[in-house]
Design a protein around this motif. Structure first.
Motif, PDB file in Angstrom:
ATOM      1  N   THR A   1      33.456   3.777 -23.781  1.00 41.11           N
ATOM      2  CA  THR A   1      34.556   3.987 -24.256  1.00 41.11           C
ATOM      3  C   THR A   1      35.105   5.157 -25.440  1.00 41.11           C
ATOM      4  O   THR A   1      36.461   5.512 -24.908  1.00 41.11           O
ATOM      5  CB  THR A   1      36.157   2.880 -24.001  1.00 41.11           C
ATOM      6  N   ASN A   2      34.207   5.821 -26.135  1.00 42.28           N
ATOM      7  CA  ASN A   2      34.230   6.293 -27.197  1.00 42.28           C
ATOM      8  C   ASN A   2      34.048   7.863 -26.532  1.00 42.28           C
ATOM      9  O   ASN A   2      33.025   8.383 -26.042  1.00 42.28           O
ATOM     10  CB  ASN A   2      33.085   6.170 -28.085  1.00 42.28           C
ATOM     11  N   PRO A   3      35.310   8.518 -26.342  1.00 37.41           N
ATOM     12  CA  PRO A   3      35.064  10.013 -25.979  1.00 37.41           C
ATOM     13  C   PRO A   3      34.228  11.138 -26.742  1.00 37.41           C
ATOM     14  O   PRO A   3      34.134  11.932 -25.452  1.00 37.41           O
ATOM     15  CB  PRO A   3      36.736  10.209 -25.943  1.00 37.41           C
ATOM     16  N   VAL A   4      33.479  10.441 -27.843  1.00 38.61           N
ATOM     17  CA  VAL A   4      32.432  11.484 -28.263  1.00 38.61           C
ATOM     18  C   VAL A   4      31.391  12.403 -27.519  1.00 38.61           C
ATOM     19  O   VAL A   4      30.566  12.842 -26.967  1.00 38.61           O
ATOM     20  CB  VAL A   4      31.727  11.088 -29.571  1.00 38.61           C
ATOM     21  N   TYR A   5      31.186  10.909 -26.581  1.00 38.15           N
ATOM     22  CA  TYR A   5      29.835  10.647 -25.812  1.00 38.15           C
ATOM     23  C   TYR A   5      29.922  11.967 -24.364  1.00 38.15           C
ATOM     24  O   TYR A   5      28.902  11.859 -23.556  1.00 38.15           O
ATOM     25  CB  TYR A   5      29.417   9.267 -24.824  1.00 38.15           C
ATOM     26  N   SER A   6      30.813  12.020 -24.279  1.00 38.83           N
ATOM     27  CA  SER A   6      31.470  12.528 -22.425  1.00 38.83           C
ATOM     28  C   SER A   6      30.787  14.163 -22.535  1.00 38.83           C
ATOM     29  O   SER A   6      30.318  14.103 -21.411  1.00 38.83           O
ATOM     30  CB  SER A   6      32.460  12.983 -23.012  1.00 38.83           C
ATOM     31  N   GLY A   7      30.605  14.994 -23.386  1.00 43.90           N
ATOM     32  CA  GLY A   7      29.754  16.034 -23.711  1.00 43.90           C
ATOM     33  C   GLY A   7      27.886  15.791 -23.785  1.00 43.90           C
ATOM     34  O   GLY A   7      27.475  16.654 -22.927  1.00 43.90           O
ATOM     35  N   PHE A   8      27.953  14.156 -24.797  1.00 47.96           N
ATOM     36  CA  PHE A   8      26.312  14.166 -24.760  1.00 47.96           C
ATOM     37  C   PHE A   8      25.691  13.964 -23.175  1.00 47.96           C
ATOM     38  O   PHE A   8      24.797  14.393 -22.300  1.00 47.96           O
ATOM     39  CB  PHE A   8      26.191  12.811 -25.365  1.00 47.96           C
ATOM     40  N   VAL A   9      27.443  12.717 -23.006  1.00 43.88           N
ATOM     41  CA  VAL A   9      26.041  12.309 -21.337  1.00 43.88           C
ATOM     42  C   VAL A   9      26.469  13.791 -20.436  1.00 43.88           C
ATOM     43  O   VAL A   9      25.102  13.394 -19.800  1.00 43.88           O
ATOM     44  CB  VAL A   9      27.587  11.461 -20.790  1.00 43.88           C
ATOM     45  N   ARG A  10      27.524  14.394 -20.128  1.00 46.95           N
ATOM     46  CA  ARG A  10      27.112  16.182 -19.311  1.00 46.95           C
ATOM     47  C   ARG A  10      26.248  16.774 -19.820  1.00 46.95           C
ATOM     48  O   ARG A  10      25.728  16.935 -18.406  1.00 46.95           O
ATOM     49  CB  ARG A  10      28.596  16.296 -19.438  1.00 46.95           C
ATOM     50  N   GLY A  11      26.091  16.519 -20.278  1.00 45.16           N
ATOM     51  CA  GLY A  11      24.219  17.388 -20.889  1.00 45.16           C
ATOM     52  C   GLY A  11      23.244  16.623 -20.508  1.00 45.16           C
ATOM     53  O   GLY A  11      22.269  17.332 -19.725  1.00 45.16           O
TER      54      GLY A  11
ATOM     55  N   PRO B   1       6.675  19.382 -25.031  1.00 43.02           N
ATOM     56  CA  PRO B   1       8.161  19.428 -24.933  1.00 43.02           C
ATOM     57  C   PRO B   1       8.209  20.877 -25.108  1.00 43.02           C
ATOM     58  O   PRO B   1       7.560  20.994 -25.747  1.00 43.02           O
ATOM     59  CB  PRO B   1       8.572  18.408 -26.311  1.00 43.02           C
ATOM     60  N   GLU B   2       9.548  21.353 -24.891  1.00 43.93           N
ATOM     61  CA  GLU B   2      10.171  22.338 -25.188  1.00 43.93           C
ATOM     62  C   GLU B   2      10.135  22.728 -26.679  1.00 43.93           C
ATOM     63  O   GLU B   2      10.764  22.157 -27.055  1.00 43.93           O
ATOM     64  CB  GLU B   2      11.561  22.967 -24.639  1.00 43.93           C
ATOM     65  N   ALA B   3      10.917  24.296 -26.606  1.00 45.59           N
ATOM     66  CA  ALA B   3      10.818  23.721 -28.595  1.00 45.59           C
ATOM     67  C   ALA B   3      12.941  23.581 -27.928  1.00 45.59           C
ATOM     68  O   ALA B   3      13.552  24.189 -27.496  1.00 45.59           O
ATOM     69  CB  ALA B   3      10.584  25.278 -29.202  1.00 45.59           C
ATOM     70  N   ALA B   4      12.766  22.449 -28.981  1.00 47.64           N
ATOM     71  CA  ALA B   4      14.279  22.164 -29.675  1.00 47.64           C
ATOM     72  C   ALA B   4      15.546  22.821 -29.997  1.00 47.64           C
ATOM     73  O   ALA B   4      14.627  23.437 -31.038  1.00 47.64           O
ATOM     74  CB  ALA B   4      14.417  20.992 -30.080  1.00 47.64           C
ATOM     75  N   PRO B   5      16.557  23.276 -29.468  1.00 50.95           N
ATOM     76  CA  PRO B   5      17.537  24.375 -29.470  1.00 50.95           C
ATOM     77  C   PRO B   5      17.565  23.931 -31.452  1.00 50.95           C
ATOM     78  O   PRO B   5      17.946  22.764 -31.561  1.00 50.95           O
ATOM     79  CB  PRO B   5      18.640  24.033 -28.704  1.00 50.95           C
ATOM     80  N   ALA B   6      17.958  24.512 -32.078  1.00 42.78           N
ATOM     81  CA  ALA B   6      18.940  23.845 -33.196  1.00 42.78           C
ATOM     82  C   ALA B   6      20.757  23.269 -32.954  1.00 42.78           C
ATOM     83  O   ALA B   6      21.096  24.114 -32.008  1.00 42.78           O
ATOM     84  CB  ALA B   6      19.374  25.760 -34.335  1.00 42.78           C
ATOM     85  N   LEU B   7      20.775  22.240 -33.830  1.00 48.06           N
ATOM     86  CA  LEU B   7      21.511  21.675 -33.505  1.00 48.06           C
ATOM     87  C   LEU B   7      22.695  22.023 -35.069  1.00 48.06           C
ATOM     88  O   LEU B   7      23.362  20.926 -35.036  1.00 48.06           O
ATOM     89  CB  LEU B   7      22.114  20.595 -33.533  1.00 48.06           C
TER      90      LEU B   7
ATOM     91  N   PRO C   1      27.685  19.816 -31.363  1.00 47.37           N
ATOM     92  CA  PRO C   1      27.378  20.384 -30.022  1.00 47.37           C
ATOM     93  C   PRO C   1      26.279  18.645 -29.243  1.00 47.37           C
ATOM     94  O   PRO C   1      25.012  19.438 -29.009  1.00 47.37           O
ATOM     95  CB  PRO C   1      25.987  21.551 -30.237  1.00 47.37           C
ATOM     96  N   LEU C   2      26.992  18.084 -28.594  1.00 50.34           N
ATOM     97  CA  LEU C   2      26.066  16.701 -28.151  1.00 50.34           C
ATOM     98  C   LEU C   2      25.791  17.040 -27.019  1.00 50.34           C
ATOM     99  O   LEU C   2      25.176  16.630 -26.087  1.00 50.34           O
ATOM    100  CB  LEU C   2      27.127  16.053 -28.422  1.00 50.34           C
ATOM    101  N   GLY C   3      26.344  18.003 -26.140  1.00 48.80           N
ATOM    102  CA  GLY C   3      26.200  18.851 -24.858  1.00 48.80           C
ATOM    103  C   GLY C   3      24.826  18.984 -25.064  1.00 48.80           C
ATOM    104  O   GLY C   3      24.111  18.632 -23.953  1.00 48.80           O
ATOM    105  N   LYS C   4      24.804  20.109 -25.988  1.00 47.23           N
ATOM    106  CA  LYS C   4      23.620  20.640 -26.160  1.00 47.23           C
ATOM    107  C   LYS C   4      22.068  19.517 -26.318  1.00 47.23           C
ATOM    108  O   LYS C   4      21.135  19.567 -26.169  1.00 47.23           O
ATOM    109  CB  LYS C   4      23.104  21.256 -27.297  1.00 47.23           C
TER     110      LYS C   4
END
Length: 399
Positions: free
Chosen positions: A82-92, A316-322, A295-298
């Protein structure tokens, strides 16, 4: 009551044999064409795929798992769905899994290490890999899980495993610099769940940034990472003497502000409040919440790509800076003046308010940020000055 009409029967599913007869090939050829494309001639594969589409054939995931040893499913363990913080992470994460032909399965731990490991143990038998978002179990449990199935950890470092952690160093230093510039000399830290690595890491960085400027940090909690947890922290906050508090997350910060309003304490006139995560609603609160945005979507996108590489044994691909960033809004402002008669500063140094302003707080007020002034409760400025381009990914060395 649900009733089924007599005489209505579900149509028999289309089988591999049906597709094989329609395409004029063997069932083994159909299996290879649909489960492992590229092993037959292009024309034959195209004919089989056209027949499957025309007949409405759908791959049976159970049968495919028996043949390939893969379910093409990934488990995602979260502490609180229920924590909305995860919405961006889940969408990504969802965007990448869908494109790769995988499916996400979700479970939550309710911040309980025992429930988390029990849920993961069940899921690990039915999925190709596991994403652990801020796991509550200890490192030994995470490493034991990784011996059975590919694992990627997000928002926590576990030695020997691939991890993705947003870089909070600069953003938290900006928080302290912002509060210091406004005259705050005593900060409160509202800790999150005891098993949260992120809570301990945020406190560590906050302490370092405060010490470098000669500021005190008062530890409060731990409290549940919820609106209710923030409300429960109000009494300790008011007794701490801090003129500004940094909460473990936005839910705690918003719960605190709501409880302070009920007690007649105005934010930010009497007390400045900072959250973490920049959840939906943080900008709509009154006052709008100053917070740290990651940047949880990324992170969700990069975590799935990393896990797919672990599952398929590819590089693996190079991870983006976060890098995280400070988002300045109206919940922070100048420290309240000390009350000479009581020798105090902060919310207890002035009488509680009554009336509309005490109930709702100021809707719009100017305050200096040290980087420019803002006006109004919904105005926001993001402060982002990353000092390092180091990748946020931690991977074990391969020998």
């Amino acid at each position: 009551m649900v009733r089924s009409e007599p005489g209505v029967r579900r149509a028999r599913g289309v089988t591999l044999a049906d597709v094989a007869r329609h395409a004029g090939v063997s069932t083994s050829a159909v299996s290879r064409a649909l489960n492992k494309p590229g092993r037959l001639g292009a024309a034959t594969e195209a004919r089989i795929q056209a027949s499957a589409a025309e007949l409405g054939y759908r791959l049976n995931p159970v049968a495919r798992a028996l043949q390939t040893g893969r379910t093409r499913m990934i488990a995602v363990m979260l502490s609180d769905l229920t924590n909305p913080v995860y919405s961006g992470f889940v969408r990504g994460a969802e965007a990448v899994t869908t494109a790769a032909g995988y499916t996400l399965l979700f479970a939550e731990s309710h911040d309980s290490p025992e429930l988390e490991i029990a849920s993961v143990d069940r899921l690990a038998q039915a999925v190709d890999g596991v994403l652990l978002m801020g796991p509550r179990v200890d490192d030994a449990e995470v490493l034991a899980l990784a011996e059975r199935t590919p694992v990627v950890v997000v928002n926590r470092e576990v030695a020997g495993l691939p991890t993705l952690v947003p870089d909070l160093t600069t953003a938290i230093d900006d928080v302290v610099a912002h509060l210091h510039a406004h005259g705050h000399r005593s900060l409160g830290w509202i800790a999150g769940p005891p098993a949260s690595w992120a809570s301990r890491r945020r406190r560590e960085l906050l302490g370092a940034a405060a010490a470098s400027r000669g500021l005190d940090v008062v530890d409060l909690g731990p409290y549940a990472a919820t609106l209710e947890g923030g409300g429960e922290a109000a009494t300790a906050v008011l007794a701490s003497g801090a003129t500004a508090v940094v909460a473990y997350n936005d839910l705690v910060a918003l719960g605190l502000i709501a409880q302070l309003r009920e007690r007649g304490v105005a934010v930010p006139d009497d007390l400045s409040v900072v959250g973490f995560d920049d959840i939906f609603g943080a900008a709509l609160a009154s006052p709008a919440l100053t917070t740290v945005r990651s940047p949880l979507g990324k992170a969700g996108d990069a975590a799935v790509r990393l896990l797919l590489a672990e599952i398929e044994g590819t590089e693996p691909e190079a991870a983006p800076a976060l890098p995280a960033e400070l988002v300045l809004r109206a919940s922070t402002g100048p420290a309240p003046p000390p009350n000479p008669s009581r020798g105090l500063s902060g919310p207890l140094a002035r009488p509680f308010r009554s009336g509309r302003e005490a109930l709702w707080g100021p809707v719009a007020r100017p305050f200096g940020s040290g980087r420019g002034a803002l006006q109004g409760s919904s105005a926001a400025t993001a402060v982002s000055t990353p000092r390092s381009s180091a990748s946020p990914i931690r991977r074990p060395m391969r020998g």
